[in-house]
Design an enzyme around this catalytic site. Structure first.
Site, mmCIF file in Angstrom:
data_model
loop_
_atom_site.group_PDB
_atom_site.id
_atom_site.type_symbol
_atom_site.label_atom_id
_atom_site.label_comp_id
_atom_site.label_asym_id
_atom_site.label_seq_id
_atom_site.Cartn_x
_atom_site.Cartn_y
_atom_site.Cartn_z
ATOM 1 N N ASP A 94 0.804 -1.230 0.000
ATOM 2 C CA ASP A 94 0.000 0.000 0.000
ATOM 3 C C ASP A 94 0.830 1.270 0.000
ATOM 4 O OD1 ASP A 94 0.691 -0.518 2.836
ATOM 5 O OD2 ASP A 94 -0.511 1.269 3.194
ATOM 6 N N ASP A 97 5.949 0.370 3.017
ATOM 7 C CA ASP A 97 6.301 -0.856 3.723
ATOM 8 C C ASP A 97 5.820 -2.052 2.901
ATOM 9 O OD1 ASP A 97 3.567 -0.668 4.089
ATOM 10 O OD2 ASP A 97 3.727 -0.003 6.163
ATOM 11 N N TYR A 246 -5.084 0.494 9.692
ATOM 12 C CA TYR A 246 -6.251 0.835 8.874
ATOM 13 C C TYR A 246 -7.530 0.469 9.611
ATOM 14 C CZ TYR A 246 -3.267 1.953 4.911
ATOM 15 O OH TYR A 246 -2.347 2.541 4.081
ATOM 16 N N GLU A 492 5.719 10.000 2.871
ATOM 17 C CA GLU A 492 5.272 8.669 2.455
ATOM 18 C C GLU A 492 4.150 8.818 1.434
ATOM 19 O OE1 GLU A 492 4.621 4.279 4.340
ATOM 20 O OE2 GLU A 492 3.833 5.942 5.509
#
Length: 528
Positions: A94, A97, A246, A492
């Site tokens: 995603d 990572d 999440y 990120e």
């Protein structure tokens, strides 16, 4: 650090209006067949579109295909699911990572599919349709694997806690690849609903070019929706490993409505529309007035899709409920446009929508997409958007969406493109394991878990691999941005940041092409 922070950080005070100064010219006659020079930053939406689709190849997990264009990546996660006796090779990482999180991955695929449904012609004219279809299929192929039986969906591979202890290339992964699932005893209606939406939307995309595959996706989507609706529950309550990363803060009711509406679009089956109508009130579809649209909160997207159904003659019997959906859709749009009574989205001094401190660009890209879609809808139906601050036509809405995209591409106080690899200046130290370490293709020597932190994470130098097409978290509420690898709130990038922009880039490219064509056909211009 795919972790999402839920607190809202706001900067107050109205953004100052930009001031433009033009140098005075002596009476020089300019006779030209070319359009008058734009004094603003010249933006190449075609290049942005191409690069945005390249990003998804950087995020691929599994065995990479022969036509892989991002050559600094190699195969990874080839034993995913092996411990559980299931093939879970493939899909997307995603962010920066190597956990495969099901909910944001599904939302990414839903948005990629929706962008192709709305702007397929524009993407095709730009020569990028094949790449867009490949990006969608890489996700849906994985979902087919992950949906191993009607009431079982594998929701995650790896876990954030162990993954974040390591700074490694995906090709070198030594972290846990344990897989987690939802089922009848551990339901996850939000995840099932979003994955159903993704597969239903993708089935529309592939209906003409790959009808067998389209039918297969639709079959999975219908099963997943039935599963999510029958066995209700939040996936993060039954799968604690995801809660810090999440968490489904909005619950599952928005995803069930969202999944049902996508299934209606894909099947034209009235039962799915009736679900959206009958549950409109009790599931919050006509109750929640939102100012954001994201992997967690689907209401605004749902409401805009429902509002667009009002022009269909056959649905007049549902007009009252659809009007309620439309009212909430327009609240979202008006709040983005700063035309609601006191409930508008904050903006930075430079004019960027600002929802949260952490990865704010995800909300900007979804807003730009929804505004662009609704602008087209208003144009085609000859309507205007009615806000407390007055009515707004389709051109003004598209103009504001364009302003957000232009900010992303460099028209901002930092003169920084937040789309990596685009323009002369962009983030060089993206918080991304694979991009920040020497490419596996250049150096196949194993790089261990802490070795990456010791030798690569803290480097001042730019990343050795450019994460082309990634949309980073972006600036703070004062337009400030610090290009440091450790500054993951800003540096990120995530797949769901870039996905909504694909169609918007294509639309703006078409618009610029039309403007150029119109200008070429103008009479000779005299400027003093």
């Amino acid at each position: 650090m795919a972790m999402e922070k839920k607190q809202q950080h706001q900067c107050y005070g109205a953004a100052p209006k930009p001031t433009f100064r033009f140098a005075k010219h002596w009476a020089v006659l300019l006779i030209s067949i070319f359009p008058i020079l734009n004094t603003g930053l010249a933006l190449d939406y075609g290049d942005a579109l191409k690069k945005s689709l390249l990003y998804f190849e950087s995020q691929r997990s599994g065995r990479l295909p022969y036509n892989q264009r991002v050559t600094w990546r190699h195969h990874s996660g080839l034993t995913d699911g092996l411990e559980q006796g299931v093939d879970l090779v493939g899909g997307y990482y995603d962010a920066g990572d190597h956990v495969k999180f099901g909910l944001p991955m599904a939302f990414t695929v839903t948005m990629l599919s929706w962008t192709v449904i709305e702007f397929q012609h524009q993407i095709a004219v730009a020569g990028e349709l094949e790449h867009a279809l490949e990006a969608i299929k890489w996700g849906t192929d994985y979902f087919i694997k992950a949906h191993t039986s009607p009431n079982v969906l594998w929701a995650e591979v790896g876990d954030g806690d162990t993954d974040h202890y390591c700074w490694q290339r995906p090709e070198d992964m030594t972290t846990s690849r344990q897989a987690y699932r939802i089922d009848e005893n551990n339901p996850g209606s939000d995840l099932a609903g979003e994955t159903a939406a993704a597969m239903a939307a993708a089935s529309i995309v592939f209906k003409k070019t790959n009808p067998h595959y389209s039918h297969l996706l639709l079959h999975h989507a219908q099963q997943l929706f039935e599963f999510g609706d029958k066995y209700r529950g939040k996936y993060d309550e039954n799968m604690g490993v995801v809660k810090s990363y999440y968490a489904s803060v909005s619950g599952y009711k928005d995803e069930l409505l969202w999944g049902a509406l996508w299934l209606y679009k894909a099947t034209d089956n009235e039962k799915y529309l009736e679900y959206v109508i009958n549950n409109a009130h009790c599931f919050g579809g006509t109750g929640w007035a939102m100012a954001e649209f994201s992997w967690d909160v689907k209401y605004a997207g749902l409401q805009i899709m429902a509002a667009k159904l009002l022009v269909e003659e056959k649905l007049k019997e549902h007009g009252d409920t659809l009007e309620q959906y439309r009212s909430k859709a327009e609240h979202y749009l008006c709040s983005c446009l700063d035309k609601n009574n006191g409930t508008n989205v904050n903006r930075t001094p430079g004019g960027l929508l600002h929802i949260r401190q952490w990865n704010n660009m995800q909300y900007v890209s979804t807003a730009a997409f929804l505004l662009t879609v609704y602008s087209d809808f208003l144009l085609n139906s000859n309507q205007k958007l009615n806000c407390h601050g007055g009515s707004v036509d389709h051109e003004e809405i598209l103009g504001f969406a364009k302003s957000q995209v232009d900010y992303i591409l460099g028209s901002n106080p930092m003169n920084m493109s937040y789309l990596v690899g685009y323009g002369p200046k962009y983030p060089a130290r993206v918080h991304h394991r694979g991009a920040s370490i020497v490419s596996y293709r250049e150096n196949k020597g194993f790089i261990g878990c802490t070795q990456g932190y010791d030798n690569w994470y803290g480097r001042e130098e730019p990343n050795p691999n450019v994460l082309v097409g990634a949309l980073v978290g972006g600036p703070d509420c004062q337009d400030n941005f610090t290009d440091q690898r450790s500054n993951y709130m800003q540096t990120e990038a995530c797949t769901y940041n870039t996905a909504p922009l694909v169609g918007v880039f294509a639309k703006l490219l078409q618009m610029e092409g039309q403007k150029s064509h119109d200008n070429h056909n103008q009479p000779l211009v005299a400027s003093y």
